[in-house]
Design a protein around this motif. Structure first.
Motif, PDB file in Angstrom:
ATOM      1  N   SER A   1      12.068   9.276   0.283  1.00  0.00           N
ATOM      2  CA  SER A   1      10.875   9.295  -0.550  1.00  0.00           C
ATOM      3  C   SER A   1       9.803   8.399   0.039  1.00  0.00           C
ATOM      4  CB  SER A   1      11.211   8.842  -1.978  1.00  0.00           C
ATOM      5  OG  SER A   1      11.726   7.526  -1.977  1.00  0.00           O
ATOM      6  N   MET A   2       8.558   8.681  -0.341  1.00  0.00           N
ATOM      7  CA  MET A   2       7.437   7.841   0.071  1.00  0.00           C
ATOM      8  C   MET A   2       6.500   7.657  -1.114  1.00  0.00           C
ATOM      9  SD  MET A   2       4.696   8.217   3.182  1.00  0.00           S
ATOM     10  CE  MET A   2       3.635   9.412   2.393  1.00  0.00           C
ATOM     11  N   TYR A   3       6.136   6.421  -1.385  1.00  0.00           N
ATOM     12  CA  TYR A   3       5.224   6.099  -2.473  1.00  0.00           C
ATOM     13  C   TYR A   3       3.967   5.475  -1.899  1.00  0.00           C
ATOM     14  CZ  TYR A   3       9.418   6.610  -5.336  1.00  0.00           C
ATOM     15  OH  TYR A   3      10.559   7.092  -5.926  1.00  0.00           O
ATOM     16  N   ALA A   4       2.806   5.969  -2.300  1.00  0.00           N
ATOM     17  CA  ALA A   4       1.526   5.437  -1.837  1.00  0.00           C
ATOM     18  C   ALA A   4       0.742   4.894  -3.025  1.00  0.00           C
ATOM     19  CB  ALA A   4       0.722   6.525  -1.136  1.00  0.00           C
ATOM     20  N   LEU A   5       0.059   3.782  -2.819  1.00  0.00           N
ATOM     21  CA  LEU A   5      -0.740   3.178  -3.877  1.00  0.00           C
ATOM     22  C   LEU A   5      -1.862   4.111  -4.297  1.00  0.00           C
ATOM     23  CD1 LEU A   5      -1.418   0.636  -5.588  1.00  0.00           C
ATOM     24  CD2 LEU A   5      -2.942  -0.058  -3.732  1.00  0.00           C
TER      25      LEU A   5
ATOM     26  N   LEU B   1       0.807  -1.209   0.000  1.00  0.00           N
ATOM     27  CA  LEU B   1       0.000   0.000   0.000  1.00  0.00           C
ATOM     28  C   LEU B   1       0.845   1.266   0.000  1.00  0.00           C
ATOM     29  CD1 LEU B   1      -2.819  -1.030   2.491  1.00  0.00           C
ATOM     30  CD2 LEU B   1      -2.784  -1.198   0.003  1.00  0.00           C
ATOM     31  N   TYR B   2       1.980   1.225   0.661  1.00  0.00           N
ATOM     32  CA  TYR B   2       2.890   2.368   0.593  1.00  0.00           C
ATOM     33  C   TYR B   2       4.309   1.890   0.868  1.00  0.00           C
ATOM     34  CZ  TYR B   2       2.847   2.482   5.723  1.00  0.00           C
ATOM     35  OH  TYR B   2       2.963   2.164   7.045  1.00  0.00           O
TER      36      TYR B   2
END
Length: 207
Positions: free
Chosen positions: A30-34, A3-4
């Motif tokens: 960095s942060m990636y979210a669905l 999910l992230y």
């Protein structure tokens, strides 16, 4: 389902500048979210792997990255690139490979990664022979990113698959009549809030 993803990375890579070798430290967070999930229908995904895709084959590419800057005088800055793809054990659907790229920018550096090229890959090292019967046209468009994928050329000389958002990002993958990736060209446009722009174009050709 992921999910992230958060990443805090420190890079202590070694670089070579002429006869001098040194370590450069850098970091990023960095942060990636669905955002969304969907199924992409690649029109050649039920094809067959070309006969030239064999265990241990090495594909070598050579090219350069060019920087175009608004208002510049003289030729654009140009930096050589070279890449090699060493294939692993071929299956009926995909082939694992090790990709190594040498960057000759202001300093020389090298990166290597293990990846895979598969039957439903957009921009893989091969494309099935069945693709020749598909004609041309758009076959996918992402509603979130705006990226569209299309076959923009399909004749006796080969096939070109293009991925673009129609504005600041375009990559073209060129395959010969045997389905082998012979050239890929990536163009990225950057524009500041003041309207100042630059463009990077990387071209790699099979040698």
């Amino acid at each position: 389902m992921l999910l992230y993803h958060k990443a805090d990375i420190q890079n202590n890579a070694w670089f070579k500048d002429g006869s001098e070798q040194y370590q450069r430290q850098s970091g990023s967070y960095s942060m990636y979210a669905l955002r969304n999930t969907r199924t992409v229908s690649v029109p050649w995904m039920r094809g067959t792997i070309p006969s030239w895709v064999t265990d241990g084959l090495t594909l070598s590419y050579s090219g350069s990255k060019l920087y175009y800057i608004d208002g510049q005088i003289g030729a654009p800055a140009q930096f050589p690139r070279s890449s090699s793809y060493v294939l692993g054990t071929v299956t009926d659907r995909f082939v694992p490979l090790v990709a190594t790229t040498v960057y000759q920018d202001m300093i020389t550096s090298q990166s290597s990664t293990t990846t895979v090229s598969g039957m439903a890959h957009i921009g893989g090292i091969f494309i099935p022979p069945e693709t020749t019967g598909l004609g041309t046209g758009v076959f996918d468009q992402d509603p979130d990113t705006g990226l569209s994928c299309s076959i923009t050329k399909n004749d006796y000389e080969g096939i070109v698959v293009t991925k673009t958002n129609g504005y600041d990002y375009t990559v073209e993958y060129g395959y010969n009549s045997f389905g082998k990736l012979v050239q890929f060209v990536t163009s990225v446009l950057t524009t500041t809030s003041s309207g100042f722009g630059s463009r990077e174009q990387t071209t790699m050709t099979l040698v």
